[in-house]
Scaffold this active site. Sequence first.
Site, PDB file in Angstrom:
ATOM      1  CD  GLU A 124      14.104 -23.913   3.359  1.00  0.00           C
ATOM      2  OE1 GLU A 124      13.929 -23.238   2.337  1.00  0.00           O
ATOM      3  OE2 GLU A 124      13.156 -24.410   3.998  1.00  0.00           O
ATOM      4  CG  HIS A 154      13.400 -23.712  -2.038  1.00  0.00           C
ATOM      5  ND1 HIS A 154      12.600 -24.228  -3.032  1.00  0.00           N
ATOM      6  CD2 HIS A 154      12.836 -24.125  -0.865  1.00  0.00           C
ATOM      7  CE1 HIS A 154      11.595 -24.916  -2.490  1.00  0.00           C
ATOM      8  NE2 HIS A 154      11.728 -24.879  -1.169  1.00  0.00           N
ATOM      9  CG  HIS A 206       8.116 -27.575  -2.594  1.00  0.00           C
ATOM     10  ND1 HIS A 206       7.176 -26.832  -1.945  1.00  0.00           N
ATOM     11  CD2 HIS A 206       9.277 -27.383  -1.917  1.00  0.00           C
ATOM     12  CE1 HIS A 206       7.730 -26.229  -0.909  1.00  0.00           C
ATOM     13  NE2 HIS A 206       9.021 -26.527  -0.876  1.00  0.00           N
ATOM     14  CB  CYS A 207      10.783 -32.673  -5.991  1.00  0.00           C
ATOM     15  SG  CYS A 207      11.063 -34.116  -7.009  1.00  0.00           S
ATOM     16  CB  CYS A 244      14.888 -37.147  -7.178  1.00  0.00           C
ATOM     17  SG  CYS A 244      14.286 -35.759  -8.155  1.00  0.00           S
ATOM     18  CB  CYS A 289      16.105 -32.313  -7.880  1.00  0.00           C
ATOM     19  SG  CYS A 289      14.326 -32.055  -7.676  1.00  0.00           S
TER      20      CYS A 289
END
Length: 174
Positions: free
Chosen positions: A131, A134, A140-141, A165, A168
Amino acid sequence: MSEIVIAPINFSNPELIEKILSELKKYLPYKINLQPLQIDLNFAYSIERGQYYSTKIIQHLLPFSENINGKFLALLEVDLFIPVFTYVFGEAQLNGKVSIVSLTRLHEEFYSGISDEKLLIERSVKEILHELGHNFGLIHCKDWDCVMHSSLGIEEVDIKGIDYCSNCKRMIRL
Ligand SMILES: [Zn+2]
Ligand SMILES: [Zn+2]
Protein backbone atom coordinates in the site's frame (compact mmCIF):
# COMPACT_ATOMS: atom_id res chain seq x y z
CA MET A 1 9.80 12.66 2.09
CA SER A 2 11.14 12.29 5.58
CA GLU A 3 8.89 10.03 7.58
CA ILE A 4 6.29 7.32 7.57
CA VAL A 5 3.67 7.39 10.29
CA ILE A 6 2.15 4.03 11.16
CA ALA A 7 -1.13 4.50 13.02
CA PRO A 8 -2.63 1.39 14.64
CA ILE A 9 -6.32 2.18 15.13
CA ASN A 10 -8.06 0.76 18.21
CA PHE A 11 -5.33 -1.90 18.43
CA SER A 12 -5.25 -4.28 21.36
CA ASN A 13 -1.77 -5.78 20.91
CA PRO A 14 1.12 -3.26 21.05
CA GLU A 15 3.71 -6.08 21.06
CA LEU A 16 2.54 -7.26 17.66
CA ILE A 17 2.87 -3.73 16.31
CA GLU A 18 6.44 -3.48 17.60
CA LYS A 19 7.35 -6.75 15.84
CA ILE A 20 5.77 -5.61 12.58
CA LEU A 21 7.62 -2.29 12.75
CA SER A 22 11.02 -3.84 13.38
CA GLU A 23 10.55 -6.07 10.29
CA LEU A 24 9.26 -3.14 8.23
CA LYS A 25 12.36 -1.10 9.03
CA LYS A 26 14.47 -3.63 7.10
CA TYR A 27 12.82 -2.61 3.84
CA LEU A 28 12.32 1.14 4.19
CA PRO A 29 15.13 3.69 4.58
CA TYR A 30 12.76 6.21 6.18
CA LYS A 31 12.08 7.24 9.72
CA ILE A 32 9.05 5.27 10.90
CA ASN A 33 6.97 6.83 13.66
CA LEU A 34 4.22 5.14 15.59
CA GLN A 35 1.01 7.01 16.35
CA PRO A 36 -1.68 4.79 17.93
CA LEU A 37 -5.17 6.25 17.60
CA GLN A 38 -8.62 5.55 18.99
CA ILE A 39 -11.22 6.34 16.35
CA ASP A 40 -14.91 5.43 16.27
CA LEU A 41 -15.27 3.68 12.90
CA ASN A 42 -19.06 3.34 12.97
CA PHE A 43 -19.44 5.85 10.14
CA ALA A 44 -17.79 3.35 7.77
CA TYR A 45 -19.69 0.24 8.91
CA SER A 46 -22.05 -1.48 6.52
CA ILE A 47 -24.79 -3.38 8.31
CA GLU A 48 -25.64 -5.40 5.17
CA ARG A 49 -22.05 -6.56 4.71
CA GLY A 50 -20.82 -6.65 8.30
CA GLN A 51 -17.66 -4.94 7.06
CA TYR A 52 -16.10 -1.47 6.94
CA TYR A 53 -15.94 0.65 3.79
CA SER A 54 -12.26 1.18 3.20
CA THR A 55 -12.52 4.31 1.01
CA LYS A 56 -14.62 6.09 3.65
CA ILE A 57 -11.97 5.37 6.29
CA ILE A 58 -9.25 6.81 4.04
CA GLN A 59 -11.32 9.99 3.57
CA HIS A 60 -11.79 10.24 7.33
CA LEU A 61 -8.04 9.88 7.94
CA LEU A 62 -6.94 12.59 5.49
CA PRO A 63 -6.76 15.35 8.17
CA PHE A 64 -4.33 13.22 10.20
CA SER A 65 -1.85 13.29 7.30
CA GLU A 66 -1.89 17.06 6.82
CA ASN A 67 1.09 17.88 9.02
CA ILE A 68 3.15 14.91 7.96
CA ASN A 69 6.01 15.34 5.52
CA GLY A 70 5.67 11.80 4.22
CA LYS A 71 3.09 9.02 4.32
CA PHE A 72 0.41 7.98 6.81
CA LEU A 73 -0.59 4.32 7.01
CA ALA A 74 -3.33 3.14 9.33
CA LEU A 75 -3.42 -0.44 10.59
CA LEU A 76 -6.84 -1.83 11.39
CA GLU A 77 -8.28 -4.97 12.91
CA VAL A 78 -11.66 -4.72 11.17
CA ASP A 79 -12.59 -6.39 7.88
CA LEU A 80 -12.56 -3.97 4.93
CA PHE A 81 -14.44 -3.83 1.64
CA ILE A 82 -14.92 -1.66 -1.37
CA PRO A 83 -18.22 -2.14 -3.24
CA VAL A 84 -16.80 -4.11 -6.22
CA PHE A 85 -14.94 -6.63 -4.06
CA THR A 86 -16.06 -8.99 -1.30
CA TYR A 87 -13.11 -7.77 0.76
CA VAL A 88 -9.79 -5.95 0.48
CA PHE A 89 -6.57 -6.38 2.46
CA GLY A 90 -5.98 -2.65 2.17
CA GLU A 91 -6.35 0.45 0.07
CA ALA A 92 -4.14 3.41 -0.78
CA GLN A 93 -4.34 6.77 -2.44
CA LEU A 94 -2.23 6.42 -5.57
CA ASN A 95 0.47 9.08 -5.26
CA GLY A 96 -1.24 10.33 -2.11
CA LYS A 97 -0.34 10.36 1.55
CA VAL A 98 -2.82 7.96 3.13
CA SER A 99 -3.21 4.21 3.03
CA ILE A 100 -4.79 1.53 5.22
CA VAL A 101 -4.18 -2.15 5.84
CA SER A 102 -6.42 -4.54 7.74
CA LEU A 103 -4.91 -7.47 9.61
CA THR A 104 -8.23 -9.35 9.79
CA ARG A 105 -7.58 -11.60 6.77
CA LEU A 106 -3.83 -11.77 7.28
CA HIS A 107 -4.26 -13.92 10.39
CA GLU A 108 -3.77 -17.61 9.58
CA GLU A 109 -6.56 -18.40 12.11
CA PHE A 110 -8.96 -16.78 9.66
CA TYR A 111 -8.31 -19.63 7.19
CA SER A 112 -7.10 -22.69 9.05
CA GLY A 113 -8.00 -21.91 12.65
CA ILE A 114 -4.32 -22.21 13.52
CA SER A 115 -2.51 -19.12 14.73
CA ASP A 116 0.90 -18.32 13.18
CA GLU A 117 2.45 -15.06 14.37
CA LYS A 118 5.52 -15.26 12.12
CA LEU A 119 3.30 -15.62 9.05
CA LEU A 120 1.04 -12.81 10.26
CA ILE A 121 4.02 -10.47 10.59
CA GLU A 122 5.34 -11.40 7.14
CA ARG A 123 1.93 -10.90 5.53
CA SER A 124 1.47 -7.59 7.35
CA VAL A 125 4.85 -6.28 6.21
CA LYS A 126 4.04 -7.28 2.62
CA GLU A 127 0.68 -5.52 2.61
CA ILE A 128 2.08 -2.42 4.32
CA LEU A 129 4.91 -2.19 1.75
CA HIS A 130 2.37 -2.79 -1.03
CA GLU A 131 0.00 0.00 0.00
CA LEU A 132 2.89 2.40 0.70
CA GLY A 133 4.14 1.54 -2.80
CA HIS A 134 0.86 2.90 -4.20
CA ASN A 135 1.34 6.03 -2.07
CA PHE A 136 4.80 6.34 -3.64
CA GLY A 137 3.11 6.18 -7.06
CA LEU A 138 3.72 2.54 -7.98
CA ILE A 139 1.07 0.53 -9.80
CA HIS A 140 0.83 -3.27 -9.82
CA CYS A 141 3.92 -5.14 -10.98
CA LYS A 142 3.97 -8.33 -13.08
CA ASP A 143 6.99 -9.72 -11.21
CA TRP A 144 5.88 -12.35 -8.66
CA ASP A 145 9.01 -11.66 -6.62
CA CYS A 146 7.84 -8.07 -6.19
CA VAL A 147 5.67 -6.92 -3.29
CA MET A 148 3.75 -4.73 -5.78
CA HIS A 149 2.25 -7.81 -7.44
CA SER A 150 -1.51 -7.68 -6.92
CA SER A 151 -2.96 -10.12 -4.40
CA LEU A 152 -6.67 -10.77 -4.40
CA GLY A 153 -6.38 -13.79 -2.14
CA ILE A 154 -4.14 -14.82 0.74
CA GLU A 155 -2.34 -17.45 -1.42
CA GLU A 156 -1.13 -14.62 -3.64
CA VAL A 157 0.09 -12.66 -0.62
CA ASP A 158 2.11 -15.70 0.42
CA ILE A 159 3.49 -16.40 -3.07
CA LYS A 160 4.73 -12.90 -3.86
CA GLY A 161 8.04 -11.50 -2.64
CA ILE A 162 8.38 -9.27 0.41
CA ASP A 163 10.50 -6.52 -1.18
CA TYR A 164 10.13 -4.21 -4.17
CA CYS A 165 11.75 -5.51 -7.37
CA SER A 166 14.69 -3.57 -8.78
CA ASN A 167 12.44 -1.85 -11.32
CA CYS A 168 9.96 -0.65 -8.72
CA LYS A 169 12.82 0.37 -6.42
CA ARG A 170 14.30 2.47 -9.19
CA MET A 171 10.96 4.18 -9.81
CA ILE A 172 10.63 5.21 -6.18
CA ARG A 173 14.37 5.79 -5.77
CA LEU A 174 14.77 3.29 -2.95
ZN1 LIG B 1 -2.38 -2.84 -4.98
ZN1 LIG C 1 8.00 -4.51 -9.06
